[in-house]
Design an enzyme around this catalytic site. Structure first.
Site, mmCIF file in Angstrom:
data_model
loop_
_atom_site.group_PDB
_atom_site.id
_atom_site.type_symbol
_atom_site.label_atom_id
_atom_site.label_comp_id
_atom_site.label_asym_id
_atom_site.label_seq_id
_atom_site.Cartn_x
_atom_site.Cartn_y
_atom_site.Cartn_z
ATOM 1 N N CYS A 49 0.986 -1.035 -0.128
ATOM 2 C CA CYS A 49 0.376 -0.279 -0.332
ATOM 3 C C CYS A 49 1.157 1.606 -0.012
ATOM 4 O O CYS A 49 1.519 1.580 0.925
ATOM 5 C CB CYS A 49 -1.205 -0.184 1.753
ATOM 6 S SG CYS A 49 -2.171 1.380 1.181
ATOM 7 N N CYS A 63 -0.714 4.583 1.764
ATOM 8 C CA CYS A 63 -0.236 3.893 3.452
ATOM 9 C C CYS A 63 1.165 4.189 4.089
ATOM 10 O O CYS A 63 1.489 5.441 4.809
ATOM 11 C CB CYS A 63 -0.574 2.682 3.983
ATOM 12 S SG CYS A 63 -2.091 1.770 2.999
ATOM 13 N N ASP A 64 1.969 3.689 3.088
ATOM 14 C CA ASP A 64 3.272 3.274 3.810
ATOM 15 C C ASP A 64 4.557 4.564 2.655
ATOM 16 O O ASP A 64 5.360 4.448 3.459
ATOM 17 C CB ASP A 64 4.069 2.201 2.974
ATOM 18 C CG ASP A 64 3.346 0.982 4.073
ATOM 19 O OD1 ASP A 64 1.870 1.782 5.550
ATOM 20 O OD2 ASP A 64 2.756 0.205 3.788
HETATM 21 C C1 LIG Z 1 -0.935 -3.438 5.137
HETATM 22 C C2 LIG Z 1 -1.405 -2.739 4.519
HETATM 23 C C3 LIG Z 1 -1.568 -1.144 4.917
HETATM 24 C C4 LIG Z 1 -2.253 -0.485 4.949
HETATM 25 N N1 LIG Z 1 -2.295 1.250 5.202
HETATM 26 C C5 LIG Z 1 -2.885 1.789 4.804
HETATM 27 C C6 LIG Z 1 -2.788 3.170 5.770
HETATM 28 O O1 LIG Z 1 -2.127 3.471 6.026
HETATM 29 N N2 LIG Z 1 -3.928 4.063 5.334
HETATM 30 C C7 LIG Z 1 -5.386 3.933 5.189
HETATM 31 O O2 LIG Z 1 -6.371 4.694 5.060
HETATM 32 N N3 LIG Z 1 -5.279 3.026 5.295
HETATM 33 C C8 LIG Z 1 -4.599 1.789 4.796
HETATM 34 N N4 LIG Z 1 -4.707 -0.400 4.733
HETATM 35 C C9 LIG Z 1 -5.798 0.221 3.977
HETATM 36 C C10 LIG Z 1 -7.549 -0.068 5.211
HETATM 37 O O3 LIG Z 1 -6.935 -1.176 5.624
HETATM 38 C C11 LIG Z 1 -8.213 -0.841 4.486
HETATM 39 O O4 LIG Z 1 -8.330 -0.320 3.231
HETATM 40 C C12 LIG Z 1 -9.520 -0.221 5.446
HETATM 41 O O5 LIG Z 1 -8.531 -1.671 6.631
HETATM 42 C C13 LIG Z 1 -10.433 -1.759 5.054
HETATM 43 O O6 LIG Z 1 -11.653 -1.847 6.068
HETATM 44 P P1 LIG Z 1 -12.870 -2.480 5.855
HETATM 45 O O7 LIG Z 1 -13.397 -3.058 7.224
HETATM 46 O O8 LIG Z 1 -13.336 -3.112 5.023
HETATM 47 O O9 LIG Z 1 -11.831 -4.203 5.562
HETATM 48 P P2 LIG Z 1 -10.223 -5.045 6.372
HETATM 49 O O10 LIG Z 1 -10.158 -4.189 7.446
HETATM 50 O O11 LIG Z 1 -9.671 -6.365 5.870
HETATM 51 O O12 LIG Z 1 -11.639 -5.724 7.703
HETATM 52 C C14 LIG Z 1 -12.312 -6.787 7.748
HETATM 53 C C15 LIG Z 1 -12.632 -7.706 8.869
HETATM 54 O O13 LIG Z 1 -13.521 -8.730 7.871
HETATM 55 C C16 LIG Z 1 -12.788 -10.189 8.969
HETATM 56 N N5 LIG Z 1 -13.144 -11.447 8.423
HETATM 57 C C17 LIG Z 1 -13.255 -11.529 6.516
HETATM 58 N N6 LIG Z 1 -13.745 -12.716 6.663
HETATM 59 C C18 LIG Z 1 -14.461 -12.980 7.506
HETATM 60 C C19 LIG Z 1 -15.448 -14.136 8.026
HETATM 61 N N7 LIG Z 1 -16.180 -14.714 6.657
HETATM 62 N N8 LIG Z 1 -15.942 -14.676 9.222
HETATM 63 C C20 LIG Z 1 -15.832 -12.907 9.882
HETATM 64 N N9 LIG Z 1 -15.108 -12.144 9.888
HETATM 65 C C21 LIG Z 1 -13.790 -12.824 8.614
HETATM 66 C C22 LIG Z 1 -11.631 -9.977 8.756
HETATM 67 O O14 LIG Z 1 -10.875 -10.685 9.610
HETATM 68 C C23 LIG Z 1 -11.536 -8.142 9.052
HETATM 69 O O15 LIG Z 1 -10.756 -8.360 10.488
HETATM 70 C C24 LIG Z 1 -3.896 -0.500 4.738
HETATM 71 C C25 LIG Z 1 -4.047 -2.234 4.218
HETATM 72 C C26 LIG Z 1 -3.236 -2.816 4.327
HETATM 73 C C27 LIG Z 1 -3.489 -4.293 3.643
#
Ligand SMILES: Cc1cc2nc3c(=O)[nH]c(=O)nc-3n(C[C@H](O)[C@H](O)[C@H](O)COP(=O)(O)OP(=O)(O)OC[C@H]3O[C@@H](n4cnc5c(N)ncnc54)[C@H](O)[C@@H]3O)c2cc1C
Length: 308
Positions: free
Chosen positions: A136, A139-140
């Site tokens: 990302c 992010c980084d």
């Molecule tokens: C390495 C990395 C660094 C990042 N750094 C940044 C940053 O600095 N700034 C920024 O704005 N964005 C950053 N991002 C992006 C950001 O983290 C994501 O856009 C954001 O977390 C998305 O949120 P979400 O709730 O949609 O999904 P997620 O954060 O992915 O959460 C989804 C959740 O669902 C759960 N889940 C999945 N499948 C199941 C299932 N079958 N049953 C139960 N639970 C389940 C998972 O365990 C997880 O906890 C980064 C992403 C990554 C990978």
């Protein structure tokens, strides 16, 4: 006696799911968040977040995760640690089947299960994750100001992120396994015009090298078989992502890549099922946009439940 259906069940406890839970509780809707791992989702796995408003100087990922979880819990949201394996419909009701054997029933469902970046699967990739290897740039990227970095991939995301990095890094080496990019023309043109982006064609990244931090990436030029180490401090990998939607693929409309088709109101093709955050087809996958989706989804959930 059978348990009453929840008005709302939220699948996934990342920023989208936790925001939906906060808005649900404040709207007077009892909700259950089902999370298979740790609340906070991808945020929990991120070292430092510098682009989420409200935290000048940044905030550590685990701390932001904990704050979001605490906020949802303090408002009364229920949490269950289990993995969702399948969602079925029974009339208007949504049946959520869990790996632990339980089935939870709800009237409305917010799917916020996120997206996982694909890994290259090369030596050093896991070892240096968070120490030079990243998935990302938004992010980084700021940690690599003035540095030499490599971007691996040739699609829209890879080129977009290479362009973003070119504004921060000293030089960006865009490494692609083919002899032309797959990205849309406008991005290709921009990359070719950028003075500090060089394209390395027909080349595979074979290993990330270093000691405590990344020092180089080992490359193989496919047509000649020539190997070399390219000195870089950062390796950004964009070889696609996998939305986590297997448990609902049979029910809602998806893109060919497996993202759930839903607009900004988060409504899917099935009434009462909403998709929020990275799992939804959309242009940005960031914490701020996931939080926005969690909020929008709740407005749509409330409208849906009022109409039942
Ligand atoms: C390495 C990395 C660094 C990042 N750094 C940044 C940053 O600095 N700034 C920024 O704005 N964005 C950053 N991002 C992006 C950001 O983290 C994501 O856009 C954001 O977390 C998305 O949120 P979400 O709730 O949609 O999904 P997620 O954060 O992915 O959460 C989804 C959740 O669902 C759960 N889940 C999945 N499948 C199941 C299932 N079958 N049953 C139960 N639970 C389940 C998972 O365990 C997880 O906890 C980064 C992403 C990554 C990978």
């Amino acid at each position: 006696m059978e348990q009453e259906p929840y008005p709302l069940v939220i699948l996934g406890g990342g920023p989208a799911g936790l925001t939906a839970a906060i808005y649900a509780m404040r709207a007077g809707l009892t909700c259950l968040v089902i999370e298979k791992a740790v609340a906070g989702g991808a945020v929990f796995l991120t070292d430092k977040i510098e682009n989420y408003p409200g935290f000048p100087g940044g905030i550590l990922g685990p701390e932001l995760s904990q704050r979001m979880e605490e906020q949802a819990k303090s408002l009364g949201a229920e949490f269950l640690q289990d993995e969702v394996t399948r969602v079925e419909l029974e009339g208007n009701l949504k049946l959520v089947k869990l790996a632990g054997g339980k089935t939870v029933t709800s009237r409305a469902l917010v799917v916020a299960s996120g997206c996982q970046p694909n890994r290259l699967g090369i030596p050093g990739e896991d070892k240096f994750y968070g120490r030079g290897v990243s998935y990302c740039a938004a992010c980084d990227g700021a940690f690599f100001r003035g540095a030499e970095v490599a971007v691996i991939g040739g699609g829209d995301s890879a080129v977009q992120e290479a362009l973003l990095l070119s504004k921060l890094a000293k030089h960006v080496h865009l490494i692609h396994r083919r002899d032309q990019l797959r990205a849309i023309q406008v991005l290709q043109d921009a990359a070719q015009q950028a003075k500090n982006i060089s394209l390395i064609w027909d080349t595979l990244a074979q290993e990330v090298e270093g000691e405590d931090q990344v020092k180089a990436v080992k490359l193989l030029h496919k047509p000649t078989g020539q190997k070399r180490s390219l000195p870089v401090e950062g390796v950004f990998i964009y070889v696609g992502g996998k939305p986590i939607t297997g448990f609902i693929r049979h029910l809602v409309e998806m893109t060919p890549e497996g993202y759930i088709q839903a607009g900004e109101d988060c409504k899917t093709s099935v009434p009462g099922i909403f998709a929020a955050g990275d799992v939804r087809k959309k242009p940005t996958r960031q914490i701020a946009s996931a939080v926005g989706d969690g909020c929008n989804a709740l407005k749509a959930v409330e409208d849906y439940l009022l109409g039942l």
